[in-house]
Each structure stands twice: as C-alpha cells, then as structure tokens.
Design a protein around this motif. Structure first.
Motif, PDB file in Angstrom:
ATOM      1  N   ILE A 131     -28.912 -16.945  22.899  1.00  0.00           N
ATOM      2  CA  ILE A 131     -29.759 -16.691  21.729  1.00  0.00           C
ATOM      3  C   ILE A 131     -31.217 -16.872  22.117  1.00  0.00           C
ATOM      4  O   ILE A 131     -31.652 -17.967  22.472  1.00  0.00           O
ATOM      5  CB  ILE A 131     -29.390 -17.633  20.567  1.00  0.00           C
ATOM      6  CG1 ILE A 131     -27.894 -17.498  20.221  1.00  0.00           C
ATOM      7  CG2 ILE A 131     -30.257 -17.348  19.349  1.00  0.00           C
ATOM      8  CD1 ILE A 131     -27.404 -18.532  19.229  1.00  0.00           C
ATOM      9  N   ASP A 132     -31.970 -15.779  22.061  1.00  0.00           N
ATOM     10  CA  ASP A 132     -33.380 -15.793  22.470  1.00  0.00           C
ATOM     11  C   ASP A 132     -34.050 -14.570  21.866  1.00  0.00           C
ATOM     12  O   ASP A 132     -33.456 -13.480  21.835  1.00  0.00           O
ATOM     13  CB  ASP A 132     -33.491 -15.756  23.999  1.00  0.00           C
ATOM     14  CG  ASP A 132     -34.871 -16.177  24.500  1.00  0.00           C
ATOM     15  OD1 ASP A 132     -35.871 -15.600  24.027  1.00  0.00           O
ATOM     16  OD2 ASP A 132     -34.938 -17.063  25.368  1.00  0.00           O
ATOM     17  N   ASP A 137     -31.732 -11.030  29.398  1.00  0.00           N
ATOM     18  CA  ASP A 137     -31.265 -10.261  30.560  1.00  0.00           C
ATOM     19  C   ASP A 137     -31.304 -11.099  31.831  1.00  0.00           C
ATOM     20  O   ASP A 137     -30.387 -11.034  32.659  1.00  0.00           O
ATOM     21  CB  ASP A 137     -32.123  -9.004  30.739  1.00  0.00           C
ATOM     22  CG  ASP A 137     -31.896  -7.976  29.634  1.00  0.00           C
ATOM     23  OD1 ASP A 137     -30.854  -8.068  28.957  1.00  0.00           O
ATOM     24  OD2 ASP A 137     -32.753  -7.086  29.455  1.00  0.00           O
ATOM     25  N   THR A 138     -32.362 -11.897  31.997  1.00  0.00           N
ATOM     26  CA  THR A 138     -32.487 -12.746  33.184  1.00  0.00           C
ATOM     27  C   THR A 138     -31.381 -13.790  33.226  1.00  0.00           C
ATOM     28  O   THR A 138     -30.722 -13.994  34.258  1.00  0.00           O
ATOM     29  CB  THR A 138     -33.858 -13.448  33.202  1.00  0.00           C
ATOM     30  OG1 THR A 138     -34.895 -12.465  33.245  1.00  0.00           O
ATOM     31  CG2 THR A 138     -33.979 -14.362  34.417  1.00  0.00           C
ATOM     32  N   ILE A 165     -19.510 -14.562  28.827  1.00  0.00           N
ATOM     33  CA  ILE A 165     -20.531 -14.340  27.804  1.00  0.00           C
ATOM     34  C   ILE A 165     -19.907 -13.544  26.659  1.00  0.00           C
ATOM     35  O   ILE A 165     -19.476 -12.402  26.836  1.00  0.00           O
ATOM     36  CB  ILE A 165     -21.752 -13.596  28.382  1.00  0.00           C
ATOM     37  CG1 ILE A 165     -22.375 -14.407  29.522  1.00  0.00           C
ATOM     38  CG2 ILE A 165     -22.782 -13.333  27.277  1.00  0.00           C
ATOM     39  CD1 ILE A 165     -23.491 -13.677  30.250  1.00  0.00           C
ATOM     40  N   LEU A 166     -19.871 -14.127  25.465  1.00  0.00           N
ATOM     41  CA  LEU A 166     -19.244 -13.489  24.305  1.00  0.00           C
ATOM     42  C   LEU A 166     -20.204 -12.611  23.522  1.00  0.00           C
ATOM     43  O   LEU A 166     -19.774 -11.775  22.724  1.00  0.00           O
ATOM     44  CB  LEU A 166     -18.657 -14.554  23.376  1.00  0.00           C
ATOM     45  CG  LEU A 166     -17.588 -15.471  23.976  1.00  0.00           C
ATOM     46  CD1 LEU A 166     -17.140 -16.499  22.945  1.00  0.00           C
ATOM     47  CD2 LEU A 166     -16.403 -14.663  24.473  1.00  0.00           C
ATOM     48  N   GLY A 167     -21.514 -12.813  23.718  1.00  0.00           N
ATOM     49  CA  GLY A 167     -22.484 -12.011  22.987  1.00  0.00           C
ATOM     50  C   GLY A 167     -23.879 -12.585  23.081  1.00  0.00           C
ATOM     51  O   GLY A 167     -24.082 -13.674  23.613  1.00  0.00           O
ATOM     52  N   THR A 168     -24.849 -11.828  22.566  1.00  0.00           N
ATOM     53  CA  THR A 168     -26.250 -12.262  22.566  1.00  0.00           C
ATOM     54  C   THR A 168     -26.851 -12.003  21.182  1.00  0.00           C
ATOM     55  O   THR A 168     -26.346 -11.185  20.408  1.00  0.00           O
ATOM     56  CB  THR A 168     -27.072 -11.509  23.627  1.00  0.00           C
ATOM     57  OG1 THR A 168     -27.128 -10.109  23.287  1.00  0.00           O
ATOM     58  CG2 THR A 168     -26.449 -11.663  25.008  1.00  0.00           C
ATOM     59  N   ALA A 169     -27.933 -12.727  20.890  1.00  0.00           N
ATOM     60  CA  ALA A 169     -28.632 -12.555  19.613  1.00  0.00           C
ATOM     61  C   ALA A 169     -30.117 -12.773  19.825  1.00  0.00           C
ATOM     62  O   ALA A 169     -30.521 -13.512  20.722  1.00  0.00           O
ATOM     63  CB  ALA A 169     -28.091 -13.524  18.571  1.00  0.00           C
ATOM     64  N   ASN A 170     -30.939 -12.129  18.977  1.00  0.00           N
ATOM     65  CA  ASN A 170     -32.399 -12.183  19.134  1.00  0.00           C
ATOM     66  C   ASN A 170     -33.120 -13.005  18.074  1.00  0.00           C
ATOM     67  O   ASN A 170     -34.347 -12.990  18.003  1.00  0.00           O
ATOM     68  CB  ASN A 170     -32.984 -10.767  19.142  1.00  0.00           C
ATOM     69  CG  ASN A 170     -32.587  -9.986  20.374  1.00  0.00           C
ATOM     70  OD1 ASN A 170     -31.886  -8.996  20.294  1.00  0.00           O
ATOM     71  ND2 ASN A 170     -33.044 -10.429  21.539  1.00  0.00           N
ATOM     72  N   PRO A 224     -39.440 -20.103  33.879  1.00  0.00           N
ATOM     73  CA  PRO A 224     -38.286 -19.331  34.352  1.00  0.00           C
ATOM     74  C   PRO A 224     -37.169 -20.266  34.809  1.00  0.00           C
ATOM     75  O   PRO A 224     -37.420 -21.306  35.413  1.00  0.00           O
ATOM     76  CB  PRO A 224     -38.853 -18.514  35.501  1.00  0.00           C
ATOM     77  CG  PRO A 224     -40.010 -19.321  36.006  1.00  0.00           C
ATOM     78  CD  PRO A 224     -40.604 -19.988  34.803  1.00  0.00           C
ATOM     79  N   ILE A 225     -35.950 -19.862  34.527  1.00  0.00           N
ATOM     80  CA  ILE A 225     -34.796 -20.728  34.743  1.00  0.00           C
ATOM     81  C   ILE A 225     -34.440 -20.852  36.219  1.00  0.00           C
ATOM     82  O   ILE A 225     -34.373 -19.860  36.941  1.00  0.00           O
ATOM     83  CB  ILE A 225     -33.600 -20.201  33.930  1.00  0.00           C
ATOM     84  CG1 ILE A 225     -33.872 -20.445  32.438  1.00  0.00           C
ATOM     85  CG2 ILE A 225     -32.304 -20.898  34.338  1.00  0.00           C
ATOM     86  CD1 ILE A 225     -32.883 -19.816  31.514  1.00  0.00           C
TER      87      ILE A 225
END
Length: 249
Positions: A7-8, A15-16, A31-36, A103-104
């Motif tokens: 979530i970002d 993406d990174t 990874i089950l999904g992403t959110a903004n 950055p991670i």
C-alpha cells in the motif's frame, strides 16, 4: 507461503518493492495485491486477508496510521515504508515494530520480512500496533507505554515509570519507580533517542535520567544527581553546562 499486500500512493515505490520481493527475497512471499491509498488499502486487506502489509505512512487524505485505526481487530503484521520522517520513525521504534526507509535496502527488507513472519506465527504484535496508535494520538505523554525487549519477550511499561537507564556493555539496566530493574537487550543510545523528548537527559556516557525523579544536584567537577530513591547518578564534566541549563528550564 506467507502472503502480503503493498500500500503506497506512489506507483514507482510499489513497483520497486514488488521487484525486490519477487527477485531478491530469500523467503518466498506471495503478493496478493496493491493499493494506492489508505481507503483502497483498507478494502484490499479485508478482501485478501494478508499475513503482512507493507504500508506507506504519508499518503493523501489519510495516513497509514489512519488506515490502521479503521480495523476493529488487526490480525496481520505491518512493515512500514517511509521517507525520512523522524516523528513517525520514533513512534514506530517506540512500539518495537519494523520500518523501511526509502529507497529500500534489500538486506533490511529480508530481515523485516523474517521477523514479521515470526511475529505472525506467534501472534505477538497486535498489542504493539495498538500501542503505536495510542502513542500517535498523544505524543510525548508520560503515560505512553514503551516495550522493553527482555529474555522471554516484551515487557510494556509507562515512560513515566522509568527513573533512569544505565549502560551495561551492550545492554541497558532500566530502573523503574518502586525499585524494580529490567535488563534490556538494547544500547543506552537507543533509549536516549527514544526518551529525550520525554524529559530524559543523558548525564554521562553510561547514564540517562528522568527529570521527574531528580531530587537534588550536587556540585563537583561534573557533579552528580540524587534521585528520589537516593541513587547517585554522575554528571560528566563535558555534559555539565548543558545539563544545568536543561535542569533550570
């Protein structure tokens, strides 16, 4: 296989992180999904029920902390991702949770995931997340609780109950009101960074003291303070001018 969501509000950050997880993580992580946004993230978590949530703190409209407040029960682990925000980082450290600075770093991500999986399996961090949310609501309140890492887990104590901290090699001895002492596997510098805003002062390279428990200052080359319980805590010569100024104000 452990599962997660990302979530970002920045697609580039998602993406990174996604690329690092898919290509460099030692432990498999699905990874089950992403959110903004926090709103989308809340719905995604309810739908997918992940074990780990990678959560950005600063997002438009609602922060990551705001999103966590929406849950009646938090049954997932959280790894915070953030740019440099000292207040947020201090709050997260205060609750003994994990965060990743952007950055991670791949190594830090691997370590954070390993720890999150262990916490999820032991169901040990729900109280830590609630503690974080409580502390966010009332910053610099002496009733805020801090988790002390001890031999068999975490001991929660109110900041206002800590009288002083004393370095003992790589450990710190925490003295609480009433005289109880707790040996903690953290350096005194760790506690200095967390407690300075709560009226603590590092009088000496081995000592950190809570102003509320100082009864008297005795003059000398550096001098020393006497706490309410009668304990003498040295003040280094180098720290003396700054300490006396702090004590007066």
């Amino acid at each position: 296989m452990p599962t997660c969501v990302l979530i970002d509000d920045e697609n580039r950050s998602i993406d990174t992180l996604k690329t690092i997880i898919e290509n460099f993580l030692d432990e498999d992580l699905k990874i089950l999904g992403t959110a903004n946004s926090a709103k989308e993230g809340y719905q995604l978590i309810l739908k997918t029920k992940p074990q780990i949530v990678f959560l950005d703190i600063e997002m438009p409209h609602q922060t990551g902390f705001d999103m966590l407040e929406l849950f009646e029960k938090i049954d997932f682990e959280v790894i915070f991702t953030t740019g440099f925000d000292q207040y947020a980082i201090t709050a997260i450290k205060f609750s003994a949770l994990d965060y990743l600075l952007k950055p991670i770093n791949i190594g830090e991500l691997q370590l954070a995931v390993t720890k999150a999986v262990e916490r999820f399996n032991s169901k040990s961090s729900a109280n830590q997340i609630q503690n974080l949310l409580d502390n966010i609501k009332s910053p610099k309140d002496s009733t805020n609780k801090i988790p002390l890492p001890v031999m068999n887990g975490l001991e929660m104590v109110q900041v206002g109950q800590i009288v002083n901290c004393e370095a003992s090699q790589d450990y710190t001895i925490i003295t609480l009101a009433g005289g109880k002492q707790v040996l903690v596997s953290r350096s005194i510098k760790y506690f200095e960074e967390l407690l300075t805003d709560y009226n603590f002062f590092r009088t000496h390279h081995s000592h950190l003291v809570n102003k509320e428990y100082i009864k008297k200052y005795v003059k000398g080359e550096g001098g020393y303070v006497i706490t309410e319980s009668g304990k003498e805590i040295p003040v280094s010569r180098r720290k003396k001018p700054e300490f006396l100024n702090w004590l007066k104000h």
